[in-house]
Write a protein that holds these residues in place. Structure first.
Motif, PDB file in Angstrom:
ATOM      1  N   LEU A 193       0.824  -1.206   0.000  1.00  0.00           N
ATOM      2  CA  LEU A 193       0.000   0.000   0.000  1.00  0.00           C
ATOM      3  C   LEU A 193       0.862   1.263   0.000  1.00  0.00           C
ATOM      4  O   LEU A 193       0.541   2.239  -0.689  1.00  0.00           O
ATOM      5  CB  LEU A 193      -0.944   0.000   1.200  1.00  0.00           C
ATOM      6  CG  LEU A 193      -2.072  -1.024   1.140  1.00  0.00           C
ATOM      7  CD1 LEU A 193      -2.764  -1.138   2.483  1.00  0.00           C
ATOM      8  CD2 LEU A 193      -3.056  -0.666   0.040  1.00  0.00           C
ATOM      9  N   LYS A 194       1.938   1.241   0.750  1.00  0.00           N
ATOM     10  CA  LYS A 194       2.814   2.420   0.822  1.00  0.00           C
ATOM     11  C   LYS A 194       3.581   2.652  -0.481  1.00  0.00           C
ATOM     12  O   LYS A 194       3.863   3.785  -0.847  1.00  0.00           O
ATOM     13  CB  LYS A 194       3.830   2.261   1.963  1.00  0.00           C
ATOM     14  CG  LYS A 194       3.274   2.515   3.322  1.00  0.00           C
ATOM     15  CD  LYS A 194       4.399   2.391   4.346  1.00  0.00           C
ATOM     16  CE  LYS A 194       3.957   2.784   5.716  1.00  0.00           C
ATOM     17  NZ  LYS A 194       5.034   2.659   6.709  1.00  0.00           N
ATOM     18  N   ASN A 195       3.948   1.578  -1.155  1.00  0.00           N
ATOM     19  CA  ASN A 195       4.849   1.677  -2.298  1.00  0.00           C
ATOM     20  C   ASN A 195       4.182   1.308  -3.625  1.00  0.00           C
ATOM     21  O   ASN A 195       4.861   0.846  -4.535  1.00  0.00           O
ATOM     22  CB  ASN A 195       6.071   0.790  -2.062  1.00  0.00           C
ATOM     23  CG  ASN A 195       6.841   1.221  -0.837  1.00  0.00           C
ATOM     24  OD1 ASN A 195       7.178   2.383  -0.685  1.00  0.00           O
ATOM     25  ND2 ASN A 195       7.080   0.290   0.073  1.00  0.00           N
ATOM     26  N   ARG A 196       2.906   1.512  -3.727  1.00  0.00           N
ATOM     27  CA  ARG A 196       2.217   1.192  -4.979  1.00  0.00           C
ATOM     28  C   ARG A 196       2.657   2.182  -6.055  1.00  0.00           C
ATOM     29  O   ARG A 196       2.955   3.349  -5.761  1.00  0.00           O
ATOM     30  CB  ARG A 196       0.715   1.202  -4.778  1.00  0.00           C
ATOM     31  CG  ARG A 196       0.168   2.583  -4.488  1.00  0.00           C
ATOM     32  CD  ARG A 196      -1.315   2.533  -4.176  1.00  0.00           C
ATOM     33  NE  ARG A 196      -1.836   3.857  -4.047  1.00  0.00           N
ATOM     34  CZ  ARG A 196      -1.780   4.609  -2.968  1.00  0.00           C
ATOM     35  NH1 ARG A 196      -1.206   4.139  -1.879  1.00  0.00           N
ATOM     36  NH2 ARG A 196      -2.274   5.822  -2.955  1.00  0.00           N
TER      37      ARG A 196
ATOM     38  N   GLU B  18       2.536   4.912  -8.794  1.00  0.00           N
ATOM     39  CA  GLU B  18       1.629   6.044  -9.021  1.00  0.00           C
ATOM     40  C   GLU B  18       0.961   5.984 -10.386  1.00  0.00           C
ATOM     41  O   GLU B  18      -0.094   6.574 -10.583  1.00  0.00           O
ATOM     42  CB  GLU B  18       2.389   7.373  -8.852  1.00  0.00           C
ATOM     43  CG  GLU B  18       2.860   7.621  -7.435  1.00  0.00           C
ATOM     44  CD  GLU B  18       1.716   7.735  -6.426  1.00  0.00           C
ATOM     45  OE1 GLU B  18       0.665   8.301  -6.756  1.00  0.00           O
ATOM     46  OE2 GLU B  18       1.901   7.231  -5.298  1.00  0.00           O
ATOM     47  N   ASP B  19       1.563   5.277 -11.324  1.00  0.00           N
ATOM     48  CA  ASP B  19       1.006   5.249 -12.671  1.00  0.00           C
ATOM     49  C   ASP B  19      -0.179   4.287 -12.812  1.00  0.00           C
ATOM     50  O   ASP B  19      -0.825   4.241 -13.851  1.00  0.00           O
ATOM     51  CB  ASP B  19       2.081   4.910 -13.711  1.00  0.00           C
ATOM     52  CG  ASP B  19       2.702   3.545 -13.488  1.00  0.00           C
ATOM     53  OD1 ASP B  19       2.603   3.017 -12.367  1.00  0.00           O
ATOM     54  OD2 ASP B  19       3.305   3.022 -14.448  1.00  0.00           O
ATOM     55  N   VAL B  20      -0.484   3.521 -11.737  1.00  0.00           N
ATOM     56  CA  VAL B  20      -1.658   2.661 -11.774  1.00  0.00           C
ATOM     57  C   VAL B  20      -2.872   3.526 -11.436  1.00  0.00           C
ATOM     58  O   VAL B  20      -2.856   4.268 -10.453  1.00  0.00           O
ATOM     59  CB  VAL B  20      -1.527   1.497 -10.759  1.00  0.00           C
ATOM     60  CG1 VAL B  20      -2.799   0.679 -10.690  1.00  0.00           C
ATOM     61  CG2 VAL B  20      -0.337   0.627 -11.098  1.00  0.00           C
ATOM     62  N   ALA B  21      -3.903   3.436 -12.274  1.00  0.00           N
ATOM     63  CA  ALA B  21      -5.100   4.247 -12.056  1.00  0.00           C
ATOM     64  C   ALA B  21      -5.700   3.942 -10.694  1.00  0.00           C
ATOM     65  O   ALA B  21      -5.644   2.803 -10.206  1.00  0.00           O
ATOM     66  CB  ALA B  21      -6.121   3.965 -13.158  1.00  0.00           C
ATOM     67  N   CYS B  22      -6.292   4.945 -10.089  1.00  0.00           N
ATOM     68  CA  CYS B  22      -6.860   4.810  -8.747  1.00  0.00           C
ATOM     69  C   CYS B  22      -7.848   3.649  -8.681  1.00  0.00           C
ATOM     70  O   CYS B  22      -7.827   2.878  -7.729  1.00  0.00           O
ATOM     71  CB  CYS B  22      -7.551   6.119  -8.355  1.00  0.00           C
ATOM     72  SG  CYS B  22      -8.065   6.153  -6.621  1.00  0.00           S
ATOM     73  N   ALA B  23      -8.687   3.497  -9.680  1.00  0.00           N
ATOM     74  CA  ALA B  23      -9.675   2.418  -9.696  1.00  0.00           C
ATOM     75  C   ALA B  23      -9.021   1.045  -9.809  1.00  0.00           C
ATOM     76  O   ALA B  23      -9.593   0.047  -9.387  1.00  0.00           O
ATOM     77  CB  ALA B  23     -10.663   2.621 -10.841  1.00  0.00           C
TER      78      ALA B  23
ATOM     79  N   TRP C  62      -4.463  -4.256  -8.065  1.00  0.00           N
ATOM     80  CA  TRP C  62      -3.010  -4.367  -8.113  1.00  0.00           C
ATOM     81  C   TRP C  62      -2.479  -4.884  -6.766  1.00  0.00           C
ATOM     82  O   TRP C  62      -1.630  -5.782  -6.725  1.00  0.00           O
ATOM     83  CB  TRP C  62      -2.384  -3.014  -8.462  1.00  0.00           C
ATOM     84  CG  TRP C  62      -0.894  -3.071  -8.574  1.00  0.00           C
ATOM     85  CD1 TRP C  62      -0.162  -3.403  -9.667  1.00  0.00           C
ATOM     86  CD2 TRP C  62       0.064  -2.820  -7.522  1.00  0.00           C
ATOM     87  NE1 TRP C  62       1.180  -3.381  -9.368  1.00  0.00           N
ATOM     88  CE2 TRP C  62       1.351  -3.024  -8.058  1.00  0.00           C
ATOM     89  CE3 TRP C  62      -0.052  -2.443  -6.192  1.00  0.00           C
ATOM     90  CZ2 TRP C  62       2.503  -2.858  -7.314  1.00  0.00           C
ATOM     91  CZ3 TRP C  62       1.106  -2.287  -5.439  1.00  0.00           C
ATOM     92  CH2 TRP C  62       2.361  -2.488  -6.007  1.00  0.00           C
ATOM     93  N   VAL C  63      -3.003  -4.332  -5.678  1.00  0.00           N
ATOM     94  CA  VAL C  63      -2.571  -4.751  -4.340  1.00  0.00           C
ATOM     95  C   VAL C  63      -2.928  -6.220  -4.124  1.00  0.00           C
ATOM     96  O   VAL C  63      -2.098  -7.020  -3.664  1.00  0.00           O
ATOM     97  CB  VAL C  63      -3.207  -3.858  -3.243  1.00  0.00           C
ATOM     98  CG1 VAL C  63      -2.972  -4.447  -1.857  1.00  0.00           C
ATOM     99  CG2 VAL C  63      -2.649  -2.443  -3.323  1.00  0.00           C
ATOM    100  N   LEU C  64      -4.166  -6.600  -4.450  1.00  0.00           N
ATOM    101  CA  LEU C  64      -4.581  -7.990  -4.279  1.00  0.00           C
ATOM    102  C   LEU C  64      -3.733  -8.941  -5.118  1.00  0.00           C
ATOM    103  O   LEU C  64      -3.353 -10.021  -4.642  1.00  0.00           O
ATOM    104  CB  LEU C  64      -6.059  -8.155  -4.635  1.00  0.00           C
ATOM    105  CG  LEU C  64      -7.049  -7.568  -3.623  1.00  0.00           C
ATOM    106  CD1 LEU C  64      -8.467  -7.659  -4.166  1.00  0.00           C
ATOM    107  CD2 LEU C  64      -6.941  -8.263  -2.282  1.00  0.00           C
TER     108      LEU C  64
END
Length: 142
Positions: free
Chosen positions: A111-114, A116-121, A126-128
């Motif tokens: 969560l901290k290091n995701r 930024e270029d991945v869309a918010c939605a 991505w995390v899962l």
């Protein structure tokens, strides 16, 4: 000794001591003519055993089966087996806690290091995906 003194010496509340008595864990209690409970010195060590066993994770039923019988005889083999079984349960719990902690730390890091270029939605997916990939890596290592 009376219940107040026993409570003070054991660090247990009087209501907890009465609960143990009612549950059949503490049977070394005499009643005086005035109705007051009178506890002998054996009540002190029995309560220490009961409280210690509870803090080690034994249920009241498990404790009841481990306490000495009415002749103050310990069932040595059953006691030893039960203690060994509890140690094994604790070791298994420790392993699960280590695994759970590692997964939580990974989730925090993810969560901290995701990126930024991945869309918010798309970020939850991505995390899962990252967490699932880590679980797959863990099972391949086993």
């Amino acid at each position: 000794m009376r219940i107040g003194e026993l409570a003070q010496r054991t660090g247990l509340t009087a209501s907890r001591i009465r609960f143990y008595e009612k549950s059949g864990l503490l049977s070394t209690v005499e009643r005086r003519e005035n109705g007051y409970r009178q506890y002998g010195p054996q009540a002190l060590w029995m309560l220490e055993i009961i409280a210690g066993a509870q803090s080690a994770g034994f249920s009241l039923d498990e404790i009841r089966s481990l306490l000495p019988d009415s002749h103050a005889m310990w069932q040595h083999d059953a006691l030893l087996e039960s203690l060994q079984r509890k140690v094994a349960e604790i070791e298994l719990l420790q392993q699960r806690l280590v695994q759970n902690k590692a997964r939580l730390l990974l989730a925090i890091d993810t969560l901290k290091n995701r990126p930024e270029d991945v869309a918010c939605a798309d970020r939850p997916q991505w995390v899962l995906d990252r967490l699932r990939a880590d679980r797959t890596d863990d099972s391949n290592r086993s």
